[in-house]
Design a protein around this motif. Structure first.
Motif, PDB file in Angstrom:
ATOM      1  N   GLN A  45     -56.135-119.246 -51.443  1.00 14.89           N
ATOM      2  CA  GLN A  45     -56.856-120.507 -51.248  1.00 14.89           C
ATOM      3  C   GLN A  45     -58.051-120.287 -50.346  1.00 14.89           C
ATOM      4  N   LEU A  46     -59.019-121.180 -50.496  1.00 10.64           N
ATOM      5  CA  LEU A  46     -60.220-121.084 -49.679  1.00 10.64           C
ATOM      6  C   LEU A  46     -59.898-121.423 -48.230  1.00 10.64           C
ATOM      7  N   LEU A  47     -60.416-120.608 -47.307  1.00  8.55           N
ATOM      8  CA  LEU A  47     -60.309-120.927 -45.888  1.00  8.55           C
ATOM      9  C   LEU A  47     -61.607-121.573 -45.413  1.00  8.55           C
TER      10      LEU A  47
ATOM     11  N   MET B  32     -63.819-120.402 -65.539  1.00  7.94           N
ATOM     12  CA  MET B  32     -62.488-119.830 -65.380  1.00  7.94           C
ATOM     13  C   MET B  32     -62.581-118.323 -65.282  1.00  7.94           C
ATOM     14  N   PHE B  33     -61.639-117.734 -64.553  1.00 17.60           N
ATOM     15  CA  PHE B  33     -61.707-116.320 -64.201  1.00 17.60           C
ATOM     16  C   PHE B  33     -60.334-115.671 -64.307  1.00 17.60           C
ATOM     17  N   TRP B  34     -60.318-114.394 -64.608  1.00 14.11           N
ATOM     18  CA  TRP B  34     -59.115-113.577 -64.516  1.00 14.11           C
ATOM     19  C   TRP B  34     -59.389-112.398 -63.592  1.00 14.11           C
ATOM     20  N   TYR B  35     -58.488-112.227 -62.625  1.00 12.51           N
ATOM     21  CA  TYR B  35     -58.540-111.103 -61.701  1.00 12.51           C
ATOM     22  C   TYR B  35     -57.212-110.355 -61.763  1.00 12.51           C
ATOM     23  N   ARG B  36     -57.265-109.083 -61.329  1.00 16.59           N
ATOM     24  CA  ARG B  36     -56.024-108.419 -60.999  1.00 16.59           C
ATOM     25  C   ARG B  36     -56.059-108.063 -59.521  1.00 16.59           C
ATOM     26  N   GLN B  37     -54.882-108.159 -58.908  1.00 25.04           N
ATOM     27  CA  GLN B  37     -54.768-107.957 -57.469  1.00 25.04           C
ATOM     28  C   GLN B  37     -53.839-106.777 -57.222  1.00 25.04           C
ATOM     29  N   ASP B  38     -54.372-105.734 -56.624  1.00 27.47           N
ATOM     30  CA  ASP B  38     -53.594-104.531 -56.342  1.00 27.47           C
ATOM     31  C   ASP B  38     -53.711-104.169 -54.874  1.00 27.47           C
ATOM     32  N   PRO B  39     -52.633-103.719 -54.253  1.00 24.81           N
ATOM     33  CA  PRO B  39     -52.684-103.346 -52.825  1.00 24.81           C
ATOM     34  C   PRO B  39     -53.757-102.297 -52.576  1.00 24.81           C
ATOM     35  N   GLY B  40     -54.557-102.552 -51.554  1.00 18.34           N
ATOM     36  CA  GLY B  40     -55.605-101.607 -51.194  1.00 18.34           C
ATOM     37  C   GLY B  40     -56.868-101.708 -52.031  1.00 18.34           C
ATOM     38  N   ASN B 101     -69.408-121.895 -56.218  1.00 22.25           N
ATOM     39  CA  ASN B 101     -68.460-122.922 -55.786  1.00 22.25           C
ATOM     40  C   ASN B 101     -67.090-122.343 -55.509  1.00 22.25           C
ATOM     41  N   GLU B 102     -66.308-123.097 -54.765  1.00 22.94           N
ATOM     42  CA  GLU B 102     -64.952-122.694 -54.428  1.00 22.94           C
ATOM     43  C   GLU B 102     -64.148-122.423 -55.687  1.00 22.94           C
ATOM     44  N   GLN B 103     -63.371-121.343 -55.653  1.00 18.09           N
ATOM     45  CA  GLN B 103     -62.454-121.054 -56.743  1.00 18.09           C
ATOM     46  C   GLN B 103     -61.056-121.527 -56.367  1.00 18.09           C
TER      47      GLN B 103
END
Lengths: 105, 114
Positions: A45-47, B32-40, B101-103
């Motif tokens: 979430q946005l901070l 709309m967006f797609w991300y992948r989140q990986d440690p590091g 803008n805010e996601q």
């Protein structure tokens, strides 16, 4: 190349200590910078965002174009601030690698 | 209150399977967006869309495709899943033109490819 750098993977402090999470960016324009936070088992979430220039949950961040930085600061850390923090360059949809903040009691 | 939902919280698939990840937002957001989140590695952008039937490649589109047939729905497709696509996948949406803008993010789908 456009880039967002968060040099610290982990930042550990004790409750009541000041906190500064570093963010540097590389961008040849007028950046739109954000800080996002992800608490344990919650969604990202946005901070705060730099153009609003407001304090959220005691956190502030000032855009320094000369140093190309957007560091996140809080004078007195609380245990509930423990989370993963991401700096983002919104124009280019680039996120930093994140800094995990741990606040110990 | 903006709501971004993703079809699954956890998914386990086998190498070579076709995988669909669905994302729905209920606030009439254009983007709309797609991300992948990986440690590091943080969040890395896979694909994004500013309008229905429109798509743009992000930083790591290889091995993925997307579909946006309706404004509220943005699907991520792994044509032939591979083990290096094991990751947390985040969908996001935002209002208006462009990226400034805010996601708003969904809860994420943790995909494991065996």
């Amino acid at each position: 190349a456009q880039r967002v750098t968060q040099p610290e993977k982990l930042l550990s402090v004790f409750k009541g200590a000041p906190v500064e999470l570093k963010c540097n960016y590389s961008y040849s324009g007028s950046p739109e910078l954000f800080w996002y936070v992800q608490y344990s088992r919650q969604r990202l979430q946005l901070l705060l965002r730099h153009i609003s220039r407001e304090s959220i949950k005691g956190f502030t961040a000032d855009l320094n174009k000369g140093e190309t930085s957007f560091h996140l600061k809080k004078p007195f850390a609380q245990e509930e601030d423990s989370a993963m923090y991401y700096c983002a360059l919104s124009d280019k949809l680039i996120f930093g690698t994140g800094t995990r903040l741990q606040v110990f009691p | 209150d903006v709501k971004v939902t993703q079809s699954s919280r956890y998914l386990v698939k086998r190498t070579g399977e076709k995988v669909f990840l669905e994302c729905v937002q209920d606030m009439d957001h254009e983007n709309m967006f797609w991300y992948r989140q990986d440690p590091g590695l943080g969040l890395r952008l896979i694909y994004f869309s500013y309008d229905v039937k429109m798509k743009e490649k992000g930083d790591i589109p290889e091995g993925y495709s997307v579909s946006r047939e309706k404004k509220e729905r943005f699907s991520l497709i792994l044509e032939s899943a591979s083990t290096n696509q094991t990751s947390m996948y985040l969908c996001a949406s935002s209002l208006g033109q462009g990226n400034r803008n805010e996601q708003f993010f969904g809860p994420g789908t943790r995909l494991t490819v065996l």
